[in-house]
Design a protein around this motif. Structure first.
Motif, PDB file in Angstrom:
ATOM      1  N   LEU A 181      -4.969  -0.972   2.196  1.00  0.00           N
ATOM      2  CA  LEU A 181      -3.918  -0.042   2.837  1.00  0.00           C
ATOM      3  C   LEU A 181      -3.313   0.493   0.700  1.00  0.00           C
ATOM      4  O   LEU A 181      -2.961  -0.861  -0.011  1.00  0.00           O
ATOM      5  N   ALA A 195      -0.613   0.441  -0.524  1.00  0.00           N
ATOM      6  CA  ALA A 195       0.738   0.540  -0.723  1.00  0.00           C
ATOM      7  C   ALA A 195       2.401   1.513  -1.716  1.00  0.00           C
ATOM      8  O   ALA A 195       3.285   1.709  -1.125  1.00  0.00           O
ATOM      9  N   GLY A 252       9.056   1.218   4.737  1.00  0.00           N
ATOM     10  CA  GLY A 252       7.555   0.674   4.228  1.00  0.00           C
ATOM     11  C   GLY A 252       6.874   1.886   3.724  1.00  0.00           C
ATOM     12  O   GLY A 252       5.366   2.192   3.404  1.00  0.00           O
ATOM     13  N   ALA A 275       6.133   6.996   0.560  1.00  0.00           N
ATOM     14  CA  ALA A 275       4.772   6.244   0.543  1.00  0.00           C
ATOM     15  C   ALA A 275       3.616   6.327  -0.367  1.00  0.00           C
ATOM     16  O   ALA A 275       2.959   6.365  -0.473  1.00  0.00           O
ATOM     17  N   PRO A 322       3.666   9.135   6.895  1.00  0.00           N
ATOM     18  CA  PRO A 322       1.758   8.977   6.994  1.00  0.00           C
ATOM     19  C   PRO A 322       1.298   7.688   6.785  1.00  0.00           C
ATOM     20  O   PRO A 322       1.904   6.797   6.066  1.00  0.00           O
ATOM     21  N   SER A 323       0.219   6.862   7.404  1.00  0.00           N
ATOM     22  CA  SER A 323      -0.693   6.080   7.009  1.00  0.00           C
ATOM     23  C   SER A 323      -1.335   6.114   6.170  1.00  0.00           C
ATOM     24  O   SER A 323      -2.100   7.024   5.308  1.00  0.00           O
ATOM     25  N   LEU A 324      -1.130   4.691   5.517  1.00  0.00           N
ATOM     26  CA  LEU A 324      -1.740   4.350   3.590  1.00  0.00           C
ATOM     27  C   LEU A 324      -2.751   4.140   3.556  1.00  0.00           C
ATOM     28  O   LEU A 324      -3.263   3.717   2.908  1.00  0.00           O
ATOM     29  N   VAL A 325      -3.120   4.184   4.458  1.00  0.00           N
ATOM     30  CA  VAL A 325      -5.047   3.217   4.696  1.00  0.00           C
ATOM     31  C   VAL A 325      -5.958   3.754   4.248  1.00  0.00           C
ATOM     32  O   VAL A 325      -6.348   4.777   5.251  1.00  0.00           O
ATOM     33  N   TRP A 374      -6.158   9.661  -0.003  1.00  0.00           N
ATOM     34  CA  TRP A 374      -4.948   9.718   0.108  1.00  0.00           C
ATOM     35  C   TRP A 374      -5.182  10.959  -0.297  1.00  0.00           C
ATOM     36  O   TRP A 374      -5.273  11.250  -1.573  1.00  0.00           O
TER      37      TRP A 374
END
Lengths: 305, 331
Positions: free
Chosen positions: B21, B23, B44, B230, B278-281, B284
């Motif tokens: 992740l 972050a 988040g 994000a 959005p998912s940051l896993v 990107w």
């Protein structure tokens, strides 16, 4: 704090009273005590005579009142087997059991607290696994077997410790280890779980944000919050060690109360059994009270409740 | 004036079930003594992890790295934990979101106040206690001397945040990191705490890094603002400039979400930014906001997203050219 203590004390007294009634009635649960004393093949006239002699023919509440009044001043009647006052017999045996219990508890805590704390600091590390192994084996190995194995190993193969009796402190080493080891897993797992929980808490982050040293954070900030359930368990376990040391005392031939209880049951020596039940029950009550007070001292929020 | 705190290209990565992740993704800012920088963004977006990364208080499994991370000339990147702990609570202090859980429930507040000072300074117990009493009075806790012996549960939420503030100020830090210090408090208490924070900042010349999701707080407190989305800072600059002419569509969207009496008609739905973070896993590419942006175009998917200057120190990361002032410009 004082109000909390007084309220707890009152509750403890009520519990003790209820327990005394239960232990008094215990004698009658097994049937007619006069018949039990005579054993099989006793004659009815003798049973009647015993009933009059010991007052079993009186109404139960009156018998209870009379018994309780005497018990309160330490008079538990006479042992039918030894023909001695029960109090004197108990007084002779109690120190052995108490010493064993205190040593066992101290050993268990000395082993489990550091292990539990270290395991919590590094969950899933090698140390944590070793601690888990210690816990699982402690839970799985029966005390009598561990006792016998230690006797074989340290008393016979490498004769460094006496295998029976309690002539000096060395006689207590093996029983202490066996008795304490059994209680170790519970303490350790509870300490570990509590510490893992508390170490995640916001106030631990605050303590670290203040730049406190790791021992300060762990021992002064985290431990007092994590140890509360351990204190409660320790009180119960200590009571269990005292009353449950029958096996250990038998294996190591120690003349403690546990062994006395066992022997008295087989001999139908009812006054002794009754006194032991009462004394241990009261000890339990006292221990629970002590744990409550200790926890209230540790956590001010309990005092307010 | 030289910056007290300088951050460049800060990353925080957390291993999670599906990968890594990301972050915090390469953020940078600087903070001068006596100034307030507000780090603003929704839950988040990585703003709290940024604060924890500065203080070296990240969870053990999180990884931090940066091109530059310096505090008062000290490089924090490779500082051993012992020396970092010597800075923490002494020259850099932090207060947290939830004052109800941030104080140790089993320890007297006096002890908790005094311990930081006695850890970092050679002072007598009596002197430390005097300092605690003076600070408690300063943050508005009446009868301070008598309350040192009490426990946290005997204080209200607002009082506890005052306690936290007094505790953070015990060693007269140069930097105070405040992570959503008023989020857990009710509105009237919020205003009091913010006023207090501004006062002590002025008195002590503190550099204040204030983390919040509340643009109202930013408007009241900030000299500088950095808008996070994000894991990235999408827009930063002097607060007045950013509020007057927000450039990034996300900032514009945030400002549009604030209902204003008179302009927002009762009964009409409040504005919101459509979609989710959005998912940051995993990796990107491009602008992280493009899926929610009404003005997204193909170029938004390209790396790197250009950093543009609106005016002076006001900059933003977007493919769009600077727009003139006025938030109604945003569609």
């Amino acid at each position: 704090m004082l109000r909390f203590a007084l309220r707890r004390l009152l509750v403890a007294l009520l519990v003790a009273l209820a327990v005394s009634a239960a232990s008094f009635l215990l004698v009658f649960l097994a049937g007619d005590p006069a018949v039990a004393m005579l054993g099989q093949g006793g004659r009815a006239e003798d049973a009647a005579a015993l009933r009059t002699l010991y007052g079993f023919d009186r109404p139960l509440p009156i018998q209870y009142a009379a018994w309780l009044a005497k018990a309160l001043v330490g008079d538990f009647g006479r042992s039918q087997f030894f023909n001695l006052p029960v109090a004197a017999i108990l007084w002779e045996r109690l120190p052995t059991t108490m010493t064993l219990g205190v040593c066992g508890l101290a050993f268990a805590l000395a082993l489990s607290l550091p292990l539990g704390i270290l395991a919590a600091l590094r969950p899933n590390s090698a140390l944590d696994r070793i601690a888990l192994l210690v816990a699982v084996t402690g839970q799985a190995i029966p005390s009598f077997w561990l006792g016998l194995m230690l006797i074989v190993l340290l008393g016979v193969v490498f004769p460094v410790l006496p295998i029976s009796g309690a002539d000096d402190w060395r006689g207590f080493v093996l029983p202490t280890v066996v008795l304490g080891y059994y209680a170790t897993p519970g303490f350790m797992r509870l300490t570990r779980a509590g510490m893992i929980d508390v170490l995640e808490a916001d106030f631990i982050r605050t303590a670290r944000a203040k730049g406190l040293s790791a021992p300060d954070v762990v021992l002064r900030h985290a431990l007092p919050n994590a140890i509360i359930p351990v204190v409660s368990l320790a009180a119960v376990q200590f009571g269990f060690m005292l009353s449950g040391s029958i096996v250990i005392e038998s294996v190591f031939a120690l003349n403690g109360v546990g062994r006395l209880a066992w022997e008295s049951i087989t001999r139908s020596d009812l006054p002794v059994v009754q006194a032991i039940v009462l004394v241990f029950a009261v000890i339990y009550v006292i221990l629970t009270l002590a744990a409550d007070l200790l926890n209230a001292w540790l956590d001010p929020r309990i005092r307010a409740a | 004036m030289a910056a007290l705190l300088e951050v460049e290209d800060l990353h925080v990565r957390l291993p999670v079930a599906g990968g890594t992740l990301h972050a915090v993704r390469g953020i940078g800012f600087a903070l001068q003594p006596g100034r307030t920088l507000c780090l603003v963004g929704e839950s988040g977006c990585g703003k709290s992890l940024t604060a924890l990364a500065l203080m070296a208080l990240l969870p053990r499994r999180a990884a931090r790295d940066a091109a530059r991370l310096s505090f008062a000339g000290t490089d924090l990147r490779s500082l051993p934990e012992r020396r970092m702990a010597a800075l923490r609570g002494d020259r850099m202090a932090m207060i947290f979101q939830d004052p109800m859980t941030s104080l140790n429930p089993t320890m007297r507040v006096g002890t908790q106040l005094v311990e930081a000072l006695r850890r970092h300074r050679r002072v007598s117990a009596a002197a430390a206690r005097d300092r605690a009493v003076a600070l408690l009075e300063r943050v508005g806790i009446a009868g301070a001397a008598a309350r040192l012996g009490q426990y946290p549960h005997q204080f209200s939420g607002g009082q506890r945040q005052r306690l936290m503030l007094a505790m953070a100020l015990m060693c007269e830090p140069q930097l105070l990191v405040a992570d959503e210090p008023t989020t857990a408090l009710d509105v009237t208490i919020q205003a009091q705490i913010l006023r207090l924070l501004a006062e002590v900042q002025r008195e002590l010349g503190l550099a204040l890094l204030l983390i919040t999701h509340d643009l109202g707080i930013v408007a009241r407190m900030a000299d500088e603002v950095a808008v996070m989305y994000a894991g990235e800072i999408v827009e930063r600059g002097p607060a007045a400039a950013v509020f007057a002419a927000p450039q990034h569509p996300y900032t514009q969207g945030l400002l549009n979400c604030i209902p204003a009496p008179g302009r927002t008609l009762p009964g009409t739905p409040l504005a919101a930014i459509a979609g989710v973070v959005p998912s940051l896993v995993g990796d990107w590419r491009g602008c992280a906001f493009r899926a929610r942006c009404s003005r997204a175009r193909p170029a938004c998917a390209d790396d790197p997203v250009p950093t543009r200057t609106a005016a002076g120190r006001h900059s933003y990361r977007c493919v769009l050219s600077p727009a003139p002032a006025g938030r109604e410009a945003a569609p």
